[in-house]
Design a protein around this motif. Structure first.
Motif, PDB file in Angstrom:
ATOM      1  N   GLY A 146       0.595  -1.351   0.356  1.00 21.93           N
ATOM      2  CA  GLY A 146       0.334   0.380   0.045  1.00 21.93           C
ATOM      3  C   GLY A 146       0.880   1.066   0.451  1.00 21.93           C
ATOM      4  O   GLY A 146       0.073   2.305  -0.541  1.00 21.93           O
ATOM      5  N   THR A 147       1.857   1.283  -0.154  1.00 20.63           N
ATOM      6  CA  THR A 147       2.960   2.753   0.159  1.00 20.63           C
ATOM      7  C   THR A 147       3.540   3.023  -1.257  1.00 20.63           C
ATOM      8  O   THR A 147       3.957   3.629  -1.587  1.00 20.63           O
ATOM      9  CB  THR A 147       4.118   2.660   1.327  1.00 20.63           C
ATOM     10  OG1 THR A 147       4.578   1.482   1.151  1.00 20.63           O
ATOM     11  CG2 THR A 147       3.312   2.617   2.473  1.00 20.63           C
ATOM     12  N   VAL A 148       3.759   1.264  -2.255  1.00 20.76           N
ATOM     13  CA  VAL A 148       4.691   2.234  -3.388  1.00 20.76           C
ATOM     14  C   VAL A 148       3.795   1.415  -3.893  1.00 20.76           C
ATOM     15  O   VAL A 148       3.292   0.034  -4.177  1.00 20.76           O
ATOM     16  CB  VAL A 148       6.242   1.245  -3.136  1.00 20.76           C
ATOM     17  CG1 VAL A 148       7.007   0.996  -4.402  1.00 20.76           C
ATOM     18  CG2 VAL A 148       6.827   2.106  -2.277  1.00 20.76           C
ATOM     19  N   TYR A 149       3.648   1.163  -5.475  1.00 17.42           N
ATOM     20  CA  TYR A 149       2.943   1.002  -6.091  1.00 17.42           C
ATOM     21  C   TYR A 149       4.680   0.175  -6.901  1.00 17.42           C
ATOM     22  O   TYR A 149       4.609   0.722  -7.770  1.00 17.42           O
ATOM     23  CB  TYR A 149       2.063   2.022  -7.616  1.00 17.42           C
ATOM     24  CG  TYR A 149       1.482   1.475  -8.482  1.00 17.42           C
ATOM     25  CD1 TYR A 149       0.204   0.180  -8.678  1.00 17.42           C
ATOM     26  CD2 TYR A 149       2.052   1.367  -9.922  1.00 17.42           C
ATOM     27  CE1 TYR A 149      -0.150  -0.213  -9.727  1.00 17.42           C
ATOM     28  CE2 TYR A 149       1.497   0.118 -10.932  1.00 17.42           C
ATOM     29  CZ  TYR A 149       0.438  -0.361 -11.255  1.00 17.42           C
ATOM     30  OH  TYR A 149       0.092  -0.791 -11.592  1.00 17.42           O
ATOM     31  N   VAL A 150       3.338  -1.723  -7.584  1.00 16.95           N
ATOM     32  CA  VAL A 150       4.561  -2.159  -8.290  1.00 16.95           C
ATOM     33  C   VAL A 150       4.324  -2.546  -9.857  1.00 16.95           C
ATOM     34  O   VAL A 150       3.571  -3.238  -9.389  1.00 16.95           O
ATOM     35  CB  VAL A 150       5.233  -2.943  -6.870  1.00 16.95           C
ATOM     36  CG1 VAL A 150       6.150  -3.957  -7.537  1.00 16.95           C
ATOM     37  CG2 VAL A 150       5.971  -2.036  -5.579  1.00 16.95           C
ATOM     38  N   ALA A 151       4.564  -2.712 -10.398  1.00 15.20           N
ATOM     39  CA  ALA A 151       4.526  -3.321 -11.618  1.00 15.20           C
ATOM     40  C   ALA A 151       5.800  -3.847 -11.911  1.00 15.20           C
ATOM     41  O   ALA A 151       7.043  -4.035 -12.176  1.00 15.20           O
ATOM     42  CB  ALA A 151       3.564  -2.982 -12.865  1.00 15.20           C
ATOM     43  N   SER A 152       5.521  -4.650 -13.103  1.00 17.49           N
ATOM     44  CA  SER A 152       6.661  -6.093 -13.815  1.00 17.49           C
ATOM     45  C   SER A 152       6.295  -6.099 -15.153  1.00 17.49           C
ATOM     46  O   SER A 152       5.074  -5.996 -15.785  1.00 17.49           O
ATOM     47  CB  SER A 152       6.747  -7.015 -13.624  1.00 17.49           C
ATOM     48  OG  SER A 152       6.221  -8.495 -13.699  1.00 17.49           O
ATOM     49  N   ALA A 153       6.941  -6.820 -16.075  1.00 15.23           N
ATOM     50  CA  ALA A 153       6.938  -6.324 -17.873  1.00 15.23           C
ATOM     51  C   ALA A 153       8.476  -6.786 -18.291  1.00 15.23           C
ATOM     52  O   ALA A 153       9.506  -7.261 -17.380  1.00 15.23           O
ATOM     53  CB  ALA A 153       6.782  -4.667 -18.708  1.00 15.23           C
ATOM     54  N   GLY A 154       8.459  -7.630 -19.186  1.00 14.22           N
ATOM     55  CA  GLY A 154       8.943  -7.639 -19.934  1.00 14.22           C
ATOM     56  C   GLY A 154       9.544  -7.163 -21.163  1.00 14.22           C
ATOM     57  O   GLY A 154       8.731  -6.759 -21.441  1.00 14.22           O
ATOM     58  N   VAL A 155      10.355  -7.764 -22.013  1.00 14.18           N
ATOM     59  CA  VAL A 155      10.693  -7.563 -23.099  1.00 14.18           C
ATOM     60  C   VAL A 155      10.191  -7.827 -24.660  1.00 14.18           C
ATOM     61  O   VAL A 155       9.510  -7.370 -25.145  1.00 14.18           O
ATOM     62  CB  VAL A 155      12.197  -7.265 -23.477  1.00 14.18           C
ATOM     63  CG1 VAL A 155      12.056  -6.996 -25.462  1.00 14.18           C
ATOM     64  CG2 VAL A 155      13.187  -6.036 -23.103  1.00 14.18           C
TER      65      VAL A 155
END
Length: 150
Positions: free
Chosen positions: A34-43
């Motif tokens: 709830g304090t840092v928005y986090v996401a992930s992605a790849g090439v």
């Protein structure tokens, strides 16, 4: 790093968004709920990795539902920081800095999918990546345990 300088939104990026970046994202979400928005992605879009799922379950984090996706699949690009875990992902991150106001950092991280040997040797390689990411995330995002947080 002081609390004020902690990024509010972080994108972890790697080659296939199947091992390193989803592991990093799960760890960061756990450490900063709830304090840092986090996401992930790849090439490129990879396939879910059972070894990554297994080593994350060892520390109580479930990434079974993670669906690998690419930078182009991101619905939101409002990140303060993009952490690249593979060289080709860093090239993509640097492209983003041309269009968006964000910081891009490269954290060289071994690709455990290249490990050969026994199941135990392969799992050890994945654990080493997981544990290294956790240490680096805690350091970079200035993690401090709160009372009641394990």
């Amino acid at each position: 790093m002081s609390e004020a300088k902690r990024p509010g939104a972080v994108l972890f990026a790697c080659s296939f968004n199947a091992v390193r970046s989803p592991m990093a994202a799960a760890i960061a979400r756990h450490l900063f709920p709830g304090t840092v928005y986090v996401a992930s992605a790849g090439v490129r879009r990879g396939e879910p990795d059972p070894f990554a799922v297994a080593v994350m379950e060892e520390i109580g984090l479930d990434i079974r539902r993670h669906k690998p996706h690419t930078f182009e699949d991101l619905e939101d690009t409002s990140f303060d920081l993009v952490v690249s875990l593979a060289p080709e992902a860093h090239h993509k991150a640097l492209e983003l800095t041309r269009y968006y106001s964000l910081d891009a950092e490269y954290w060289p991280t071994a690709d455990p999918t290249l490990t050969t040997g026994s199941r135990d040797q392969i799992l050890d390689a994945y654990r080493a990546v997981r544990d290294g990411l956790e240490r680096r995330i805690k350091q970079r995002l200035d993690w401090r345990p709160m009372i009641g947080r394990a």
